[in-house]
Design a protein around this motif. Structure first.
Motif, PDB file in Angstrom:
ATOM      1  N   VAL A 178      54.669   3.842  74.173  1.00 18.04           N
ATOM      2  CA  VAL A 178      54.842   4.782  75.284  1.00 18.04           C
ATOM      3  C   VAL A 178      53.484   5.202  75.853  1.00 18.04           C
ATOM      4  CG1 VAL A 178      55.594   7.117  75.895  1.00 18.04           C
ATOM      5  CG2 VAL A 178      57.069   5.658  74.510  1.00 18.04           C
ATOM      6  N   ILE A 179      52.540   5.484  74.966  1.00 19.51           N
ATOM      7  CA  ILE A 179      51.207   5.897  75.410  1.00 19.51           C
ATOM      8  C   ILE A 179      50.493   4.744  76.112  1.00 19.51           C
ATOM      9  CG2 ILE A 179      48.923   6.643  74.615  1.00 19.51           C
ATOM     10  CD1 ILE A 179      50.369   8.143  72.340  1.00 19.51           C
ATOM     11  N   ARG A 180      50.647   3.532  75.561  1.00 21.06           N
ATOM     12  CA  ARG A 180      49.953   2.372  76.135  1.00 21.06           C
ATOM     13  C   ARG A 180      50.527   1.978  77.492  1.00 21.06           C
ATOM     14  NH1 ARG A 180      51.077  -1.224  72.509  1.00 21.06           N
ATOM     15  NH2 ARG A 180      52.482  -2.551  73.711  1.00 21.06           N
ATOM     16  N   THR A 181      51.857   1.987  77.611  1.00 21.46           N
ATOM     17  CA  THR A 181      52.507   1.531  78.847  1.00 21.46           C
ATOM     18  C   THR A 181      52.776   2.656  79.839  1.00 21.46           C
ATOM     19  OG1 THR A 181      54.739   1.803  77.920  1.00 21.46           O
ATOM     20  CG2 THR A 181      53.641  -0.324  77.570  1.00 21.46           C
ATOM     21  N   LYS A 182      52.613   3.904  79.359  1.00 28.00           N
ATOM     22  CA  LYS A 182      52.939   5.068  80.194  1.00 28.00           C
ATOM     23  C   LYS A 182      54.373   4.997  80.711  1.00 28.00           C
ATOM     24  CE  LYS A 182      48.204   6.108  81.638  1.00 28.00           C
ATOM     25  NZ  LYS A 182      47.565   5.228  80.648  1.00 28.00           N
ATOM     26  N   SER A 183      55.252   4.493  79.858  1.00 28.03           N
ATOM     27  CA  SER A 183      56.671   4.358  80.210  1.00 28.03           C
ATOM     28  C   SER A 183      57.519   4.836  79.040  1.00 28.03           C
ATOM     29  CB  SER A 183      57.003   2.890  80.520  1.00 28.03           C
ATOM     30  OG  SER A 183      58.406   2.712  80.618  1.00 28.03           O
ATOM     31  N   VAL A 184      58.601   5.567  79.350  1.00 35.64           N
ATOM     32  CA  VAL A 184      59.498   6.077  78.305  1.00 35.64           C
ATOM     33  C   VAL A 184      60.759   5.230  78.203  1.00 35.64           C
ATOM     34  CG1 VAL A 184      58.671   8.445  78.502  1.00 35.64           C
ATOM     35  CG2 VAL A 184      60.551   7.679  79.956  1.00 35.64           C
TER      36      VAL A 184
END
Length: 278
Positions: A156-162
């Motif tokens: 989530v932190i790496r892709t900035k996607s939930v």
């Protein structure tokens, strides 16, 4: 005072049963999909096998408490039933390789491993010592299961996607951990309370990350030399992508719970790996 403790224990125990039951049902959309497509599509069985093992452990532990662990037995008995159905469905639609792998893990962990724990506890320990040994085993396994979401949070932190971390599942896992934490404190059971401290903390971190990245916006770049003022095309595209990031439609696990209730928390990892590989 004793009555107050009993009321609190029953209250949190019943709440824990209800919330954990909801968490146990989280993988249902996954298995509806598997049944429709008649294929496991790369999903893994380990989350369900480990959840079954966890439920078996907690039932055995609760049986050593002379009636004080009744509410632990009820939810984990339900959990054993539900996880067994998941495993049967998985074996039904899995390919030969996945089926053999699942049966091996099931035999080693849930049959030989659990039988070994029972033999050691019954033959080498007695009374309170047996409860301590079993409690330590339950805590150790629960901590391992609770550590599973760390890899998802990293993604989530790496892709900035939930996309791989549904908020509803994180919420129920957190509520489950908090409820069982207070239940453990109410009955003064260190082994029930301890792993749920970690579970509640990680659940809270997951929800914070969800809020941060769900509503994350790229900074707007304004070209002051142009009239009218415009936002660069690149940033417009990024904002559109971020604002339209889909939430996962399948509540699949992990949890799950150690929580006296360890659900398929690892199922989220499987879903993540499957989507990334595609």
């Amino acid at each position: 005072m004793v009555l107050a403790h009993n009321v609190l224990a029953v209250t949190f125990g019943v709440m824990g049963n209800i919330i954990s039951f909801i968490v146990f049902l989280a993988p249902v959309p996954t298995f509806v999909r598997i049944c429709k497509k008649k294929s496991t599509e790369g999903f893994e069985s380990l989350p369900y096998v480990s959840a079954l093992f966890s439920a078996m452990l907690w039932i055995y532990y609760a049986m050593q408490k002379d009636g004080a662990g009744f509410l632990l037995i009820t939810i984990n008995a339900v959990g054993c039933f539900i996880e067994t159905i998941y495993i049967i469905l998985f074996l039904t639609y899995a390919n030969k390789k996945a089926r053999i792998s699942t049966l091996k893990v099931l035999g080693l962990l849930n049959f030989l491993g659990f039988a070994a724990i029972i033999l050691v506890c019954e033959l080498l320990t007695k009374g309170s010592n047996r409860e301590k040994v079993l409690g330590g085993i339950c805590v150790g396994f629960s901590v391992c299961v609770f550590a599973a979401p760390l890899s998802i949070m990293r993604v989530v932190i790496r892709t900035k996607s939930v996309e791989f971390m549904p908020f509803s599942l994180s919420l129920f896992l957190t509520l489950s951990a908090i409820t069982w934490l207070f239940y453990g404190l109410a009955i003064k059971d260190f082994y029930v309370a301890l792993p749920n401290i970690m579970g509640a903390f990680l659940g809270a971190v997951q929800m914070i990350l969800y809020v941060i990245f769900k509503y994350y916006k790229s900074p707007v770049v304004v070209d002051e030399t142009e009239k009218p003022k415009t936002v660069s095309a690149d940033h417009s595209i990024n904002m559109a992508k971020l604002s339209s990031t889909p939430a996962s439609g399948e509540l699949t696990v992990h949890s799950s719970q150690t929580n006296p209730v360890q659900t398929g928390a690892g199922d989220l990892e499987d879903q993540m790996d499957k989507k990334i590989s595609n």
